[in-house]
Structure formats: structure tokens, C-alpha cells
Motif scaffolding. Structure first.
Motif, mmCIF file in Angstrom:
data_model
loop_
_atom_site.group_PDB
_atom_site.id
_atom_site.type_symbol
_atom_site.label_atom_id
_atom_site.label_comp_id
_atom_site.label_asym_id
_atom_site.label_seq_id
_atom_site.Cartn_x
_atom_site.Cartn_y
_atom_site.Cartn_z
ATOM 1 N N LYS A 188 -4.306 15.182 -19.239
ATOM 2 C CA LYS A 188 -3.034 15.795 -19.641
ATOM 3 C C LYS A 188 -2.316 16.431 -18.451
ATOM 4 O O LYS A 188 -1.139 16.179 -18.210
ATOM 5 C CB LYS A 188 -3.266 16.841 -20.731
ATOM 6 N N THR A 189 -3.029 17.280 -17.693
ATOM 7 C CA THR A 189 -2.373 18.042 -16.628
ATOM 8 C C THR A 189 -2.352 17.304 -15.302
ATOM 9 O O THR A 189 -1.595 17.675 -14.399
ATOM 10 C CB THR A 189 -3.087 19.384 -16.422
ATOM 11 N N LYS A 190 -3.209 16.279 -15.150
ATOM 12 C CA LYS A 190 -3.364 15.518 -13.901
ATOM 13 C C LYS A 190 -3.996 16.342 -12.786
ATOM 14 O O LYS A 190 -4.048 15.899 -11.643
ATOM 15 C CB LYS A 190 -2.014 14.937 -13.428
ATOM 16 N N MET A 191 -4.486 17.538 -13.082
ATOM 17 C CA MET A 191 -5.120 18.383 -12.062
ATOM 18 C C MET A 191 -6.606 18.022 -11.945
ATOM 19 O O MET A 191 -7.272 17.777 -12.953
ATOM 20 C CB MET A 191 -4.971 19.860 -12.416
ATOM 21 N N PRO A 192 -7.161 18.007 -10.720
ATOM 22 C CA PRO A 192 -8.582 17.682 -10.541
ATOM 23 C C PRO A 192 -9.476 18.713 -11.227
ATOM 24 O O PRO A 192 -9.232 19.916 -11.139
ATOM 25 C CB PRO A 192 -8.771 17.740 -9.017
ATOM 26 N N ILE A 193 -10.508 18.225 -11.922
ATOM 27 C CA ILE A 193 -11.481 19.136 -12.532
ATOM 28 C C ILE A 193 -12.880 18.909 -11.967
ATOM 29 O O ILE A 193 -13.767 19.739 -12.165
ATOM 30 C CB ILE A 193 -11.506 18.995 -14.073
ATOM 31 N N GLN A 194 -13.049 17.795 -11.240
ATOM 32 C CA GLN A 194 -14.332 17.570 -10.565
ATOM 33 C C GLN A 194 -14.120 16.589 -9.414
ATOM 34 O O GLN A 194 -13.414 15.599 -9.548
ATOM 35 C CB GLN A 194 -15.381 17.018 -11.533
ATOM 36 N N LEU A 195 -14.740 16.907 -8.257
ATOM 37 C CA LEU A 195 -14.667 16.050 -7.073
ATOM 38 C C LEU A 195 -16.081 15.714 -6.632
ATOM 39 O O LEU A 195 -16.948 16.590 -6.591
ATOM 40 C CB LEU A 195 -13.928 16.756 -5.929
ATOM 41 N N GLU A 196 -16.324 14.462 -6.300
ATOM 42 C CA GLU A 196 -17.612 14.030 -5.767
ATOM 43 C C GLU A 196 -17.340 13.365 -4.421
ATOM 44 O O GLU A 196 -16.743 12.295 -4.357
ATOM 45 C CB GLU A 196 -18.294 13.057 -6.733
ATOM 46 N N ILE A 197 -17.770 14.024 -3.335
ATOM 47 C CA ILE A 197 -17.457 13.563 -1.988
ATOM 48 C C ILE A 197 -18.742 13.100 -1.316
ATOM 49 O O ILE A 197 -19.681 13.879 -1.143
ATOM 50 C CB ILE A 197 -16.790 14.691 -1.170
ATOM 51 N N SER A 198 -18.803 11.821 -0.950
ATOM 52 C CA SER A 198 -20.017 11.235 -0.383
ATOM 53 C C SER A 198 -19.778 10.793 1.047
ATOM 54 O O SER A 198 -18.740 10.209 1.375
ATOM 55 C CB SER A 198 -20.467 10.025 -1.216
ATOM 56 N N ASN A 199 -20.757 11.085 1.886
ATOM 57 C CA ASN A 199 -20.739 10.633 3.273
ATOM 58 C C ASN A 199 -22.169 10.279 3.629
ATOM 59 O O ASN A 199 -23.015 11.153 3.750
ATOM 60 C CB ASN A 199 -20.202 11.734 4.196
ATOM 61 N N GLY A 200 -22.435 8.977 3.781
ATOM 62 C CA GLY A 200 -23.817 8.566 3.984
ATOM 63 C C GLY A 200 -24.609 8.814 2.710
ATOM 64 O O GLY A 200 -24.175 8.502 1.613
ATOM 65 N N ASN A 201 -25.799 9.414 2.866
ATOM 66 C CA ASN A 201 -26.639 9.680 1.692
ATOM 67 C C ASN A 201 -26.484 11.115 1.188
ATOM 68 O O ASN A 201 -27.303 11.604 0.424
ATOM 69 C CB ASN A 201 -28.117 9.404 2.022
ATOM 70 N N VAL A 202 -25.422 11.794 1.623
ATOM 71 C CA VAL A 202 -25.162 13.171 1.187
ATOM 72 C C VAL A 202 -23.938 13.184 0.277
ATOM 73 O O VAL A 202 -22.894 12.633 0.614
ATOM 74 C CB VAL A 202 -24.920 14.101 2.400
ATOM 75 N N THR A 203 -24.077 13.801 -0.896
ATOM 76 C CA THR A 203 -22.963 13.926 -1.831
ATOM 77 C C THR A 203 -22.744 15.391 -2.189
ATOM 78 O O THR A 203 -23.679 16.086 -2.563
ATOM 79 C CB THR A 203 -23.223 13.118 -3.116
ATOM 80 N N ASN A 204 -21.508 15.844 -2.051
ATOM 81 C CA ASN A 204 -21.120 17.188 -2.475
ATOM 82 C C ASN A 204 -20.277 17.067 -3.741
ATOM 83 O O ASN A 204 -19.309 16.301 -3.768
ATOM 84 C CB ASN A 204 -20.302 17.891 -1.380
ATOM 85 N N THR A 205 -20.654 17.806 -4.767
ATOM 86 C CA THR A 205 -19.911 17.791 -6.028
ATOM 87 C C THR A 205 -19.267 19.151 -6.251
ATOM 88 O O THR A 205 -19.948 20.175 -6.199
ATOM 89 C CB THR A 205 -20.838 17.461 -7.213
ATOM 90 N N MET A 206 -17.966 19.149 -6.471
ATOM 91 C CA MET A 206 -17.244 20.374 -6.802
ATOM 92 C C MET A 206 -16.853 20.285 -8.272
ATOM 93 O O MET A 206 -16.144 19.356 -8.674
ATOM 94 C CB MET A 206 -16.002 20.525 -5.929
ATOM 95 N N SER A 207 -17.336 21.243 -9.064
ATOM 96 C CA SER A 207 -17.061 21.209 -10.503
ATOM 97 C C SER A 207 -16.627 22.590 -10.974
ATOM 98 O O SER A 207 -16.640 23.556 -10.211
ATOM 99 C CB SER A 207 -18.301 20.741 -11.267
ATOM 100 N N ASN A 208 -16.261 22.660 -12.251
ATOM 101 C CA ASN A 208 -15.777 23.925 -12.837
ATOM 102 C C ASN A 208 -14.622 24.506 -12.022
ATOM 103 O O ASN A 208 -14.573 25.704 -11.749
ATOM 104 C CB ASN A 208 -16.926 24.945 -12.941
ATOM 105 N N ILE A 209 -13.703 23.648 -11.620
ATOM 106 C CA ILE A 209 -12.576 24.066 -10.778
ATOM 107 C C ILE A 209 -11.508 24.746 -11.638
ATOM 108 O O ILE A 209 -11.085 24.214 -12.667
ATOM 109 C CB ILE A 209 -11.967 22.859 -10.049
ATOM 110 N N VAL A 210 -11.089 25.917 -11.202
ATOM 111 C CA VAL A 210 -10.026 26.656 -11.892
ATOM 112 C C VAL A 210 -8.950 26.995 -10.870
ATOM 113 O O VAL A 210 -9.243 27.474 -9.772
ATOM 114 C CB VAL A 210 -10.568 27.954 -12.536
ATOM 115 N N PHE A 211 -7.689 26.741 -11.216
ATOM 116 C CA PHE A 211 -6.576 26.967 -10.299
ATOM 117 C C PHE A 211 -5.794 28.243 -10.652
ATOM 118 O O PHE A 211 -5.827 28.710 -11.785
ATOM 119 C CB PHE A 211 -5.602 25.776 -10.331
ATOM 120 N N ASN A 212 -5.101 28.770 -9.646
ATOM 121 C CA ASN A 212 -4.150 29.875 -9.828
ATOM 122 C C ASN A 212 -4.787 31.088 -10.490
ATOM 123 O O ASN A 212 -4.271 31.653 -11.461
ATOM 124 C CB ASN A 212 -2.939 29.405 -10.645
ATOM 125 N N VAL A 213 -5.936 31.498 -9.947
ATOM 126 C CA VAL A 213 -6.643 32.673 -10.450
ATOM 127 C C VAL A 213 -6.346 33.855 -9.527
ATOM 128 O O VAL A 213 -6.298 33.722 -8.307
ATOM 129 C CB VAL A 213 -8.168 32.401 -10.479
#
Length: 246
Positions: free
Chosen positions: A112-137
Motif C-alpha cells: 500500500k505505502t510502497k515503503m520498505p519494511i524489510q531489506l536483505e543485503i548479501s555480499n558473498g556468504n554474509v547476509t544482513n537483514t534489516m526488519s521491523n523498520i519504522v519511519f519518521n519516529v
């Protein structure tokens, strides 16, 4: 590893680990503060030779994320793969994979909002996941204060923040070889520092040694120097068609 992150425009960041370690960065001042409250220890990293860049884009993690998402919206090649819909934390999200120079970033955005709510960033065999993202706090600005509390032992390190050159890559290979028993890194991706740290930890364990404050700082110092060499490679234009055999 799990972190709780707070981010305040333009370039302020605070991260807290489950063990209570606090990392605060203020790229406007060119400083990064790491505090270990349980041990009352703090390390201040001062950036020197910082290029004039109001966004500090080379250090600003979110600037790079925004840039890649905006580029993906207009991409006409196969660098963007749509993944369909999925429920993320109870929210209907649409996902897409951005593959840029071998670095993958999966974005799940609220349909609905088109705003990211989860990002999974991989480089090689390492993955960083950003979740529970809240904006404008609303965030208390004092949480990003670089002042070290009284009673802490403070160490200060300087790091060269200028744009990396070919000689930085050569220094990276030299440092790696000197500290890794003559070998070279198996990859030049962002996962290389993790390989270096694990090797050093295993060497100390084999010798029956416990990591000391001095040894940890020395490893951090070496990694920061080697990171400049890795950044030089990662910033090469795509048409340079470079190869690394390891």
C-alpha cells in the motif's frame, strides 16, 4: 549478531548489540564512538582527510540503499527481479531483488505505502537483514551524543577517509599476507574482513590466548586499512572488467 539501530538525518547512526555494546557515528563530525559499558571502555575513531560531500555518501549506508532503490525503479536490464507478494510481519509486501556488481539486495515493501519494511543485503556468504523498520519516529538527539561518560577508559584511533587509490589495494594485500601466514584473501567481497577475524581468533585459540583489548584494537586497525583497498576495487567502473583469482 543482532543489532537495534536508530538513524537520524542527515548522517547520524546508533547501534546497540544484544551484549550492550553501543556504536554511535556522526559523519558530520567525522567520528565513530564505540562503548562497552560493562567494561567501562570506549574507542573513538576520528576520520581524517574526509572528502567534501554533504551526504557523506561513501560512509552513509542509507544513502546507498536509497540510490539503489531509485536506480531499480528505472532499470531496463535484468538487474531487477520481481519476487511477487509475501506476508511480512502481518503486512502484505511486494518483493524485488536488485543485483548490482554481484551485491544482492532484496527489498520487501508495503504494497500500500510502497515503503520498505524489510531489506536483505548479501555480499558473498554474509547476509544482513534489516526488519521491523519504522519511519519518521521522534528520537531523542542526546542518544547520538559522542560524549564519553565519566569513568570510562578512552582510546582514540585515526582512519584515513580520503578516496582510496591503487596503493591502498596493494597495502591490503601486503597486510593480509603478513597476518595470514602468506596467503591472500579468498574473495574481495565485503565478507573478507569476517574471514580475517575468524582466522586471527583461531590462531589465538590454538596458542591458548584470550583476546586482549590491545589485540582487538590492532585487528580493528588492520581491518580499517584493508577496507580502503577493498573499497578501491568495489568502486572500479563496471566496464573495467576486473578479475581476482584469490
Amino acid at each position: 549478531q543482532v543489532f537495534e539501530g536508530m538513524f537520524m538525518e542527515p548522517v547520524h547512526m546508533r547501534q546497540t548489540t544484544a551484549a550492550g555494546v553501543i556504536v554511535i557515528s556522526d559523519l558530520q563530525q567525522g567520528k565513530i564512538l564505540t562503548m562497552i559499558p560493562a567494561q567501562k571502555q570506549a574507542v573513538i575513531i576520528e576520520m581524517q582527510n574526509v572528502p567534501e560531500d554533504k551526504d557523506q555518501s561513501q560512509f552513509n549506508f542509507f544513502h546507498e540503499i536509497r540510490k539503489r532503490i531509485l536506480e531499480a525503479q528505472t532499470a531496463e536490464n535484468e538487474s531487477v527481479e520481481f519476487l511477487g507478494e509475501q506476508i511480512i510481519n502481518g503486512v502484505l509486501a511486494i518483493g524485488y531483488n536488485i543485483n548490482k556488481l554481484g551485491n544482492k539486495m532484496i527489498v520487501w515493501a508495503d504494497k500500500k505505502t510502497k515503503m520498505p519494511i524489510q531489506l536483505e543485503i548479501s555480499n558473498g556468504n554474509v547476509t544482513n537483514t534489516m526488519s521491523n523498520i519504522v519511519f519518521n519516529v521522534e528520537i531523542d538527539e542526546s542518544l547520538f551524543d559522542l560524549k564519553v561518560p565519566e569513568g570510562f577508559t578512552v582510546r582514540t584511533m585515526q582512519v584515513d577517509a580520503s578516496n582510496p587509490k591503487e596503493e591502498d589495494m596493494i597495502t591490503m594485500f601486503r597486510l593480509w599476507s603478513e597476518n595470514m601466514d602468506g596467503s591472500f584473501p579468498s574473495t574481495l567481497e565485503a565478507s573478507a574482513p569476517a574471514e580475517f577475524v575468524k582466522y586471527q581468533q583461531n590462531k589465538m585459540k590454538e596458542k591458548g590466548m584470550q583476546p586482549s583489548e590491545d589485540s582487538v584494537l590492532e585487528i580493528q586497525n588492520i581491518i580499517m586499512k584493508m577496507t580502503r583497498g577493498a573499497r578501491f576495487v568495489q568502486q572500479l567502473p563496471q566496464e573495467s572488467d576486473w578479475h581476482y583469482n584469490g
